[in-house]
Design an enzyme around this catalytic site. Structure first.
Site, mmCIF file in Angstrom:
data_model
loop_
_atom_site.group_PDB
_atom_site.id
_atom_site.type_symbol
_atom_site.label_atom_id
_atom_site.label_comp_id
_atom_site.label_asym_id
_atom_site.label_seq_id
_atom_site.Cartn_x
_atom_site.Cartn_y
_atom_site.Cartn_z
ATOM 1 N N GLY A 41 -29.578 -26.214 21.041
ATOM 2 C CA GLY A 41 -28.512 -27.188 21.313
ATOM 3 C C GLY A 41 -27.434 -27.272 20.251
ATOM 4 O O GLY A 41 -27.262 -26.366 19.421
ATOM 5 N N GLY A 146 -27.068 -33.501 26.204
ATOM 6 C CA GLY A 146 -26.392 -33.733 24.921
ATOM 7 C C GLY A 146 -24.985 -34.270 25.020
ATOM 8 O O GLY A 146 -24.642 -35.055 25.905
ATOM 9 N N SER A 147 -24.157 -33.811 24.085
ATOM 10 C CA SER A 147 -22.794 -34.338 23.998
ATOM 11 C C SER A 147 -21.830 -33.221 23.608
ATOM 12 O O SER A 147 -22.245 -32.150 23.173
ATOM 13 C CB SER A 147 -22.746 -35.443 22.937
ATOM 14 N N VAL A 239 -2.934 -41.523 14.687
ATOM 15 C CA VAL A 239 -2.278 -40.245 14.956
ATOM 16 C C VAL A 239 -1.726 -40.316 16.373
ATOM 17 O O VAL A 239 -2.457 -40.615 17.318
ATOM 18 C CB VAL A 239 -3.273 -39.076 14.809
ATOM 19 N N ALA A 322 -29.990 -36.233 15.969
ATOM 20 C CA ALA A 322 -31.000 -35.276 16.400
ATOM 21 C C ALA A 322 -32.400 -35.880 16.404
ATOM 22 O O ALA A 322 -33.168 -35.689 17.351
ATOM 23 C CB ALA A 322 -30.948 -34.053 15.490
ATOM 24 N N HIS A 446 -42.664 -41.610 -12.329
ATOM 25 C CA HIS A 446 -41.580 -41.574 -13.321
ATOM 26 C C HIS A 446 -41.474 -40.173 -13.921
ATOM 27 O O HIS A 446 -42.499 -39.579 -14.219
ATOM 28 C CB HIS A 446 -41.877 -42.570 -14.445
HETATM 29 C C1 LIG Z 1 -20.973 -31.017 13.141
HETATM 30 C C2 LIG Z 1 -22.152 -31.866 13.541
HETATM 31 C C3 LIG Z 1 -23.068 -32.234 12.589
HETATM 32 C C4 LIG Z 1 -24.175 -32.995 12.943
HETATM 33 N N1 LIG Z 1 -25.054 -33.342 11.969
HETATM 34 C C5 LIG Z 1 -26.134 -34.078 12.279
HETATM 35 C C6 LIG Z 1 -27.094 -34.386 11.296
HETATM 36 O O1 LIG Z 1 -26.978 -33.997 10.134
HETATM 37 N N2 LIG Z 1 -28.178 -35.120 11.657
HETATM 38 C C7 LIG Z 1 -28.339 -35.574 12.947
HETATM 39 O O2 LIG Z 1 -29.338 -36.243 13.217
HETATM 40 N N3 LIG Z 1 -27.439 -35.295 13.904
HETATM 41 C C8 LIG Z 1 -26.352 -34.546 13.609
HETATM 42 N N4 LIG Z 1 -25.466 -34.211 14.592
HETATM 43 C C9 LIG Z 1 -25.701 -34.731 15.961
HETATM 44 C C10 LIG Z 1 -26.786 -33.912 16.668
HETATM 45 O O3 LIG Z 1 -26.387 -32.564 16.701
HETATM 46 C C11 LIG Z 1 -26.994 -34.439 18.086
HETATM 47 O O4 LIG Z 1 -27.265 -35.821 18.029
HETATM 48 C C12 LIG Z 1 -28.161 -33.738 18.753
HETATM 49 O O5 LIG Z 1 -27.947 -32.364 18.821
HETATM 50 C C13 LIG Z 1 -28.379 -34.297 20.156
HETATM 51 O O6 LIG Z 1 -29.446 -33.633 20.758
HETATM 52 P P1 LIG Z 1 -29.565 -33.503 22.334
HETATM 53 O O7 LIG Z 1 -30.824 -32.770 22.603
HETATM 54 O O8 LIG Z 1 -29.385 -34.824 22.964
HETATM 55 O O9 LIG Z 1 -28.317 -32.623 22.805
HETATM 56 P P2 LIG Z 1 -27.647 -31.280 22.289
HETATM 57 O O10 LIG Z 1 -28.136 -30.866 20.978
HETATM 58 O O11 LIG Z 1 -26.192 -31.467 22.485
HETATM 59 O O12 LIG Z 1 -28.188 -30.195 23.306
HETATM 60 C C14 LIG Z 1 -27.829 -30.190 24.650
HETATM 61 C C15 LIG Z 1 -27.995 -28.778 25.166
HETATM 62 O O13 LIG Z 1 -27.905 -28.819 26.581
HETATM 63 C C16 LIG Z 1 -27.218 -27.672 27.039
HETATM 64 N N5 LIG Z 1 -26.689 -27.976 28.367
HETATM 65 C C17 LIG Z 1 -25.769 -28.908 28.689
HETATM 66 N N6 LIG Z 1 -25.587 -28.940 30.026
HETATM 67 C C18 LIG Z 1 -26.405 -27.992 30.550
HETATM 68 C C19 LIG Z 1 -26.674 -27.543 31.856
HETATM 69 N N7 LIG Z 1 -26.090 -28.096 32.916
HETATM 70 N N8 LIG Z 1 -27.564 -26.545 32.024
HETATM 71 C C20 LIG Z 1 -28.189 -25.983 30.951
HETATM 72 N N9 LIG Z 1 -27.984 -26.366 29.683
HETATM 73 C C21 LIG Z 1 -27.104 -27.371 29.494
HETATM 74 C C22 LIG Z 1 -26.140 -27.464 25.984
HETATM 75 O O14 LIG Z 1 -25.700 -26.118 25.998
HETATM 76 C C23 LIG Z 1 -26.898 -27.822 24.713
HETATM 77 O O15 LIG Z 1 -27.462 -26.672 24.143
HETATM 78 C C24 LIG Z 1 -24.368 -33.413 14.281
HETATM 79 C C25 LIG Z 1 -23.449 -33.032 15.264
HETATM 80 C C26 LIG Z 1 -22.361 -32.266 14.903
HETATM 81 C C27 LIG Z 1 -21.390 -31.849 15.965
#
Ligand SMILES: Cc1cc2nc3c(=O)[nH]c(=O)nc-3n(C[C@H](O)[C@H](O)[C@H](O)COP(=O)(O)OP(=O)(O)OC[C@H]3O[C@@H](n4cnc5c(N)ncnc54)[C@H](O)[C@@H]3O)c2cc1C
Length: 467
Positions: A41, A146-147, A239, A322, A446
């Protein structure tokens, strides 16, 4: 292949892949659909992992450049090899995404490659890259899609000059001038990376403070420190447009108070104004409800409006993190097999990986004021912590907020060295309903940074030893 499953999970981010592994461990016949080439993801591919890699590497470069000579480590001719740094980051990403692939095989999870969509309560269709469509029958469906980055209506992200966090993780040269729209954690982390690597960084934030969801003391301290590091800020500014003229970005913004209009030209603009849920709106036709932020509505068991269809992670309410997604993935798997899966949404640590780092868990002072809860505070600066002192990392403090009557810990907010690792102690303490007295009476080794936690706990009762 048999096309019948107990559970099909759509999306393999930290929510989806962890849910898949837990489902398989519990004996469910499990499939996980992913449209991206690699598993893991946003987090593994374009989020947590590549950003933390660049934060670490750029911090080491910065230290070698600015600190080593003063500490008696004489180095000369320090040069940045950006493409090597990016290769190192890409290697970490690849190894970790391959690791998820390995875990899928180990747990006998079927990896369905392509875009998944829910056709009915018990059917998921998957279209692969070649356009081939296959249907799968399943008893349960978990949506963990996800997002994606949000943008503003007056600009178009091209991932070349006007970029999202994804583009800012892969610049092939150091931008001379980088403007970042948004003073949230992504803007501050990416701003830190490129400032350390040599960019002139300007962060424009609509509100009058950065990281507004964090405790006010932390946001004020971090702003002060980042300014000292040379990052420029324009707060309270909106902006209005960003356009591209002759390979340069032109950013127009207006100060909210004075209404003064300004324009700056730069090489790159990072739009870091937040993320929005990645929801296939066809699910609404099936009867799945969305809230006003277009997030999927779920009950305490993560069930959507359709009972056997669940949703977890960034597509539902709560912080987009995450570890929150992972925890929900585990809970859903356990709930599907009739166990008591549960997530305590009141104790979710949040971290910003700047230098110094920020780590927080529980409620802020502002939240407690709004809720009319009386509290007491203990604060301890890293300046008075021996480990921080010998390591020349003395910016920041630990702040513990405890209930005025019961002394139960209500929130902990830290800015300082290694606090990303230290916050786990406080999350555990809060899970066990600990008081500040419990922490104050726990022996901390410590010299360690964690002694600052013990001292802050003692300061709640106005008896810190070293300050
Ligand atoms: C630059 C950046 C830094 C970050 N740093 C942190 C951090 O340090 N610590 C932290 O906790 N969080 C961090 N985050 C946030 C974290 O990445 C997200 O909160 C987390 O990945 C969410 O997990 P998720 O499983 O909900 O979705 P995601 O990780 O977004 O995964 C969703 C997956 O679903 C897939 N998908 C979507 N629609 C479909 C479909 N119809 N069919 C098949 N596949 C599909 C996508 O391709 C994706 O791979 C960061 C985010 C960004 C952008």
């Amino acid at each position: 292949m048999d096309n019948n499953f107990d559970v099909v999970i759509i999306g393999s981010g930290p929510g989806g892949y962890v849910c898949a592994i837990r489902c398989a461990q519990l004996g469910l016949k499990t499939a996980c659909v992913e449209s991206r080439k690699t598993l893991g993801g946003t987090c593994l591919n374009v989020g947590c992992i590549p950003s933390k890699s660049l934060l670490n590497l750029s911090e080491q470069y910065n230290k070698a450049q600015k600190e080593f000579n003063n500490l008696g480590i004489e180095v000369s001719n320090i040069k940045l090899n950006l493409s090597k740094m990016m290769s190192n980051k890409n290697k970490s990403v690849l190894e970790l995404t391959k690791g998820v692939e390995f875990l899928f095989k180990k747990n006998k999870i079927t990896h369905l490659k392509g875009r998944g969509s829910i056709v009915s309560k018990n059917t998921v269709a998957v279209i692969d890259d070649s356009g081939k469509k296959l249907s799968y029958k399943t008893k349960n469906i978990v949506i963990s899609t996800g997002s994606v980055p949000s943008s503003l209506p007056t600009m178009k992200i091209d991932e070349e000059i006007i970029v999202s966090s994804t583009g800012a993780l892969s610049f092939n040269s150091v931008p001379k001038e980088l403007v970042i729209i948004g003073g949230g954690y992504i803007g501050l982390e990416m701003g830190s990376v490129w400032k350390r690597l040599g960019s002139n960084v300007m962060i424009i934030e609509f509100l009058d403070s950065i990281i507004p969801e964090m405790d006010k003391d932390i946001s004020v301290e971090l702003l002060k420190i980042l300014k000292k590091q040379g990052i420029n800020f324009m707060l309270d500014s909106e902006v209005t447009t960003v356009s591209v003229v002759k390979n340069q970005a032109v950013v127009d913004f207006t100060n909210n108070k004075s209404a003064k209009r300004e324009r700056i030209q730069c090489d790159k603009v990072l739009v870091a104004v937040g993320r929005k849920p990645n929801v296939d709106h066809n699910i609404v036709k099936l009867g799945i409800k969305l809230d006003e932020q277009k997030k999927i509505v779920v009950n305490k068991k993560f069930e959507t409006s359709i009972k056997n269809i669940y949703a977890i992670g960034d597509v539902i309410k709560g912080p987009m993190l995450a570890h929150k997604a992972e925890e929900e993935g585990i809970a859903v798997a356990e709930l599907i097999v009739g166990q008591a899966g549960h997530v305590n949404h009141n104790v979710i640590p949040a971290i910003i990986y700047t230098a110094p780092e920020v780590a927080s868990v529980g409620r802020t002072e502002n939240q407690l004021k709004k809720e009319n809860i009386k509290y007491k505070i203990g604060k301890f600066p890293f300046l008075a912590n021996p480990r921080a002192k010998v390591n020349n990392e003395f910016d920041g403090f630990v702040k513990i907020i405890a209930d005025e009557k019961t002394d139960k810990i209500l929130g902990v907010h830290m800015i300082g060295p290694h606090v990303s690792e230290m916050i786990a102690e406080l999350a555990l303490a809060m899970e066990f309903g600990a008081s500040s007295e419990d922490i104050a009476r726990t022996i901390h080794a410590h010299p360690t940074y964690t002694e600052a936690i013990k001292e802050a706990a003692m300061a709640v009762d106005k008896r810190p030893i070293h300050f």
